[in-house]
Every structure is written in C-alpha cells, then in structure tokens.
Write a protein that holds these residues in place. Structure first.
Motif, PDB file in Angstrom:
ATOM      1  N   GLY A  98       0.795  -1.227   0.000  1.00  0.00           N
ATOM      2  CA  GLY A  98       0.000   0.000   0.000  1.00  0.00           C
ATOM      3  C   GLY A  98       0.826   1.276   0.000  1.00  0.00           C
ATOM      4  O   GLY A  98       0.281   2.365   0.125  1.00  0.00           O
ATOM      5  N   SER A  99       2.128   1.155  -0.154  1.00  0.00           N
ATOM      6  CA  SER A  99       2.967   2.343  -0.260  1.00  0.00           C
ATOM      7  C   SER A  99       3.369   2.528  -1.723  1.00  0.00           C
ATOM      8  O   SER A  99       3.185   1.638  -2.550  1.00  0.00           O
ATOM      9  CB  SER A  99       4.219   2.205   0.618  1.00  0.00           C
ATOM     10  OG  SER A  99       5.059   1.178   0.140  1.00  0.00           O
ATOM     11  N   GLY A 100       3.913   3.684  -2.018  1.00  0.00           N
ATOM     12  CA  GLY A 100       4.360   3.958  -3.374  1.00  0.00           C
ATOM     13  C   GLY A 100       5.350   5.096  -3.389  1.00  0.00           C
ATOM     14  O   GLY A 100       5.531   5.794  -2.387  1.00  0.00           O
ATOM     15  N   ILE A 101       5.990   5.280  -4.533  1.00  0.00           N
ATOM     16  CA  ILE A 101       6.990   6.342  -4.686  1.00  0.00           C
ATOM     17  C   ILE A 101       6.836   6.957  -6.076  1.00  0.00           C
ATOM     18  O   ILE A 101       6.715   6.237  -7.071  1.00  0.00           O
ATOM     19  CB  ILE A 101       8.424   5.793  -4.532  1.00  0.00           C
ATOM     20  CG1 ILE A 101       8.660   5.314  -3.107  1.00  0.00           C
ATOM     21  CG2 ILE A 101       9.460   6.832  -4.919  1.00  0.00           C
ATOM     22  CD1 ILE A 101      10.025   4.703  -2.875  1.00  0.00           C
ATOM     23  N   ILE A 102       6.847   8.279  -6.120  1.00  0.00           N
ATOM     24  CA  ILE A 102       6.948   9.002  -7.381  1.00  0.00           C
ATOM     25  C   ILE A 102       8.389   9.488  -7.464  1.00  0.00           C
ATOM     26  O   ILE A 102       8.849  10.245  -6.605  1.00  0.00           O
ATOM     27  CB  ILE A 102       5.968  10.191  -7.451  1.00  0.00           C
ATOM     28  CG1 ILE A 102       4.534   9.693  -7.348  1.00  0.00           C
ATOM     29  CG2 ILE A 102       6.188  10.982  -8.742  1.00  0.00           C
ATOM     30  CD1 ILE A 102       3.494  10.793  -7.245  1.00  0.00           C
ATOM     31  N   SER A 103       9.113   9.014  -8.477  1.00  0.00           N
ATOM     32  CA  SER A 103      10.518   9.374  -8.664  1.00  0.00           C
ATOM     33  C   SER A 103      10.631  10.445  -9.736  1.00  0.00           C
ATOM     34  O   SER A 103       9.899  10.423 -10.729  1.00  0.00           O
ATOM     35  CB  SER A 103      11.337   8.151  -9.080  1.00  0.00           C
ATOM     36  OG  SER A 103      11.238   7.141  -8.111  1.00  0.00           O
ATOM     37  N   GLU A 104      11.561  11.346  -9.535  1.00  0.00           N
ATOM     38  CA  GLU A 104      11.754  12.470 -10.462  1.00  0.00           C
ATOM     39  C   GLU A 104      12.221  12.047 -11.839  1.00  0.00           C
ATOM     40  O   GLU A 104      12.158  12.817 -12.774  1.00  0.00           O
ATOM     41  CB  GLU A 104      12.753  13.473  -9.870  1.00  0.00           C
ATOM     42  CG  GLU A 104      12.167  14.354  -8.801  1.00  0.00           C
ATOM     43  CD  GLU A 104      11.217  15.403  -9.351  1.00  0.00           C
ATOM     44  OE1 GLU A 104      11.430  15.933 -10.459  1.00  0.00           O
ATOM     45  OE2 GLU A 104      10.243  15.697  -8.669  1.00  0.00           O
ATOM     46  N   GLY A 105      12.719  10.847 -11.996  1.00  0.00           N
ATOM     47  CA  GLY A 105      13.214  10.420 -13.299  1.00  0.00           C
ATOM     48  C   GLY A 105      14.610  10.967 -13.550  1.00  0.00           C
ATOM     49  O   GLY A 105      15.284  11.435 -12.636  1.00  0.00           O
ATOM     50  N   ALA A 106      15.033  10.935 -14.797  1.00  0.00           N
ATOM     51  CA  ALA A 106      16.395  11.332 -15.146  1.00  0.00           C
ATOM     52  C   ALA A 106      16.636  12.828 -14.962  1.00  0.00           C
ATOM     53  O   ALA A 106      17.748  13.248 -14.654  1.00  0.00           O
ATOM     54  CB  ALA A 106      16.699  10.920 -16.581  1.00  0.00           C
ATOM     55  N   THR A 107      15.604  13.648 -15.141  1.00  0.00           N
ATOM     56  CA  THR A 107      15.775  15.097 -15.004  1.00  0.00           C
ATOM     57  C   THR A 107      14.829  15.639 -13.938  1.00  0.00           C
ATOM     58  O   THR A 107      13.655  15.281 -13.892  1.00  0.00           O
ATOM     59  CB  THR A 107      15.502  15.822 -16.339  1.00  0.00           C
ATOM     60  OG1 THR A 107      14.199  15.475 -16.797  1.00  0.00           O
ATOM     61  CG2 THR A 107      16.514  15.423 -17.398  1.00  0.00           C
ATOM     62  N   LYS A 108      15.365  16.494 -13.088  1.00  0.00           N
ATOM     63  CA  LYS A 108      14.562  17.146 -12.056  1.00  0.00           C
ATOM     64  C   LYS A 108      14.273  18.573 -12.507  1.00  0.00           C
ATOM     65  O   LYS A 108      15.137  19.244 -13.056  1.00  0.00           O
ATOM     66  CB  LYS A 108      15.325  17.161 -10.725  1.00  0.00           C
ATOM     67  CG  LYS A 108      15.437  15.788 -10.091  1.00  0.00           C
ATOM     68  CD  LYS A 108      16.372  15.759  -8.896  1.00  0.00           C
ATOM     69  CE  LYS A 108      15.926  16.624  -7.764  1.00  0.00           C
ATOM     70  NZ  LYS A 108      16.760  16.479  -6.563  1.00  0.00           N
ATOM     71  N   CYS A 109      13.061  19.035 -12.250  1.00  0.00           N
ATOM     72  CA  CYS A 109      12.699  20.399 -12.626  1.00  0.00           C
ATOM     73  C   CYS A 109      13.430  21.420 -11.755  1.00  0.00           C
ATOM     74  O   CYS A 109      13.804  22.483 -12.221  1.00  0.00           O
ATOM     75  CB  CYS A 109      11.183  20.593 -12.507  1.00  0.00           C
ATOM     76  SG  CYS A 109      10.242  19.588 -13.681  1.00  0.00           S
ATOM     77  N   ASP A 110      13.618  21.072 -10.504  1.00  0.00           N
ATOM     78  CA  ASP A 110      14.321  21.939  -9.568  1.00  0.00           C
ATOM     79  C   ASP A 110      15.350  21.087  -8.837  1.00  0.00           C
ATOM     80  O   ASP A 110      14.979  20.137  -8.139  1.00  0.00           O
ATOM     81  CB  ASP A 110      13.328  22.543  -8.576  1.00  0.00           C
ATOM     82  CG  ASP A 110      13.960  23.521  -7.601  1.00  0.00           C
ATOM     83  OD1 ASP A 110      15.191  23.488  -7.409  1.00  0.00           O
ATOM     84  OD2 ASP A 110      13.212  24.328  -7.018  1.00  0.00           O
ATOM     85  N   PRO A 111      16.636  21.411  -8.997  1.00  0.00           N
ATOM     86  CA  PRO A 111      17.677  20.589  -8.376  1.00  0.00           C
ATOM     87  C   PRO A 111      17.525  20.431  -6.859  1.00  0.00           C
ATOM     88  O   PRO A 111      17.991  19.450  -6.288  1.00  0.00           O
ATOM     89  CB  PRO A 111      18.977  21.330  -8.701  1.00  0.00           C
ATOM     90  CG  PRO A 111      18.658  22.190  -9.870  1.00  0.00           C
ATOM     91  CD  PRO A 111      17.193  22.521  -9.763  1.00  0.00           C
ATOM     92  N   SER A 112      16.841  21.364  -6.217  1.00  0.00           N
ATOM     93  CA  SER A 112      16.682  21.272  -4.758  1.00  0.00           C
ATOM     94  C   SER A 112      15.510  20.375  -4.350  1.00  0.00           C
ATOM     95  O   SER A 112      15.351  20.067  -3.167  1.00  0.00           O
ATOM     96  CB  SER A 112      16.504  22.668  -4.156  1.00  0.00           C
ATOM     97  OG  SER A 112      15.307  23.254  -4.609  1.00  0.00           O
ATOM     98  N   ASP A 113      14.685  19.936  -5.311  1.00  0.00           N
ATOM     99  CA  ASP A 113      13.575  19.032  -4.999  1.00  0.00           C
ATOM    100  C   ASP A 113      14.108  17.656  -4.615  1.00  0.00           C
ATOM    101  O   ASP A 113      15.154  17.235  -5.117  1.00  0.00           O
ATOM    102  CB  ASP A 113      12.638  18.873  -6.213  1.00  0.00           C
ATOM    103  CG  ASP A 113      11.740  20.073  -6.422  1.00  0.00           C
ATOM    104  OD1 ASP A 113      11.611  20.901  -5.494  1.00  0.00           O
ATOM    105  OD2 ASP A 113      11.158  20.171  -7.527  1.00  0.00           O
ATOM    106  N   PRO A 114      13.383  16.951  -3.752  1.00  0.00           N
ATOM    107  CA  PRO A 114      13.810  15.581  -3.446  1.00  0.00           C
ATOM    108  C   PRO A 114      13.726  14.699  -4.696  1.00  0.00           C
ATOM    109  O   PRO A 114      12.978  14.992  -5.627  1.00  0.00           O
ATOM    110  CB  PRO A 114      12.826  15.105  -2.378  1.00  0.00           C
ATOM    111  CG  PRO A 114      11.774  16.146  -2.273  1.00  0.00           C
ATOM    112  CD  PRO A 114      12.187  17.345  -3.040  1.00  0.00           C
ATOM    113  N   ALA A 115      14.489  13.618  -4.701  1.00  0.00           N
ATOM    114  CA  ALA A 115      14.509  12.712  -5.851  1.00  0.00           C
ATOM    115  C   ALA A 115      13.226  11.901  -5.948  1.00  0.00           C
ATOM    116  O   ALA A 115      12.873  11.416  -7.019  1.00  0.00           O
ATOM    117  CB  ALA A 115      15.710  11.781  -5.764  1.00  0.00           C
TER     118      ALA A 115
END
Length: 157
Positions: A87-104
C-alpha cells in the motif's frame, strides 16, 4: 477402400495436431494476474493526460485544449510512479529534475476501493479504466465554475 485409407492418413495427423496444439497452450497454465499484481509489476511512466471538456490550457483565451500532457515540462514527463503491494508507493523524479533542490522521490500511500474499480492515492479517487501488464489508465472528475471536467491519465511500462 483406397479413398478411406487416404482419408484416414490425412485425418489422423490433422487430429493429432489439433489436440496437441490446443492442450499445450501456455496461457491456460498461468493464472490471471490480480489487479494488485499488475499495478505493482514495475514503474509506470505517464504517456497521456487529457481533460474533457477542453479548457484554455495555453492561455490564448480559447477553451480548445484537451491535451494536458502537452503542457508538461520535459522534466515532468520522465517521472516514474511505483506501487508496492503493502500500500505504499513512490513518485521518482526520473532522469531530469525540474528543480535541483527538490527531493529525488515522493512517497505516498494507495489503496483499492469499490471492488478494485477505484484507486485512491494522493487524496484523490481515480476510477480504473484499464489495467494490463503494460497500461494503467485512470480518470477523475471535478467541478469548477459550474462545469464538470474529467481528466484521464494513461501510464505505461
């Protein structure tokens, strides 16, 4: 007499092929996967996001845009969503992050409801439209300024 022998010679191998061919069907041996097994089988990448009726998504004053995905930045289009059986999940930023300070990645919880026809996550109930080994398609509706809109999201492996 000769024609019976020829008929028997043709029918016997043909019947054998039909019987052995139908009994060796691999799909019959494998049980169908559950919705949870399909959902948790790997990371999902969004491939489409539409809205109906159309809205003014490009700011030109015309409510003629239905392809929400076209408005996404490239850094959002490579995000991956993974579901775990607990019942858990993760959304990963993928290869490129929109904001480098955002978590992965961003954790979330999910659950099925309504006989596994509704997928609840991130405070939203998504109606399941399609779930196969390669496609996840869901929708949700909302009202705004007297109109009801339906957004459909499609993910693929």
């Amino acid at each position: 007499m000769k024609s019976r022998k020829i008929l028997r010679l043709l029918v016997l191998p043909l019947a054998t092929l039909i019987i052995t061919g139908s009994s060796c069907n691999k799909d019959d041996d494998e049980p169908a996967k559950t919705k949870t097994e399909l959902l948790t089988s790997g990371a999902w990448k969004m491939s489409a996001h539409t809205v109906n009726p159309a809205q003014d998504l490009d700011g030109d004053g015309q409510s003629d845009d239905s392809d929400v995905f076209a408005t996404y930045d490239a850094c959002d289009k490579d995000d991956l969503t993974s579901f775990s059986t607990n019942g858990s999940g993760i959304i990963s930023e993928g290869a490129t992050k929109c904001d480098p300070s955002d978590p992965a990645s961003y954790p979330f919880t999910w659950q099925w409801s309504n006989n596994e026809t509704v997928l609840s996550l991130l405070g939203e109930d998504f109606t399941l439209i399609e779930l196969t080994s390669s496609t996840l398609k869901v929708s949700f509706s909302y009202s705004d300024a007297g109109s009801t809109y339906t957004e459909t999201l499609t993910f693929t492996h």
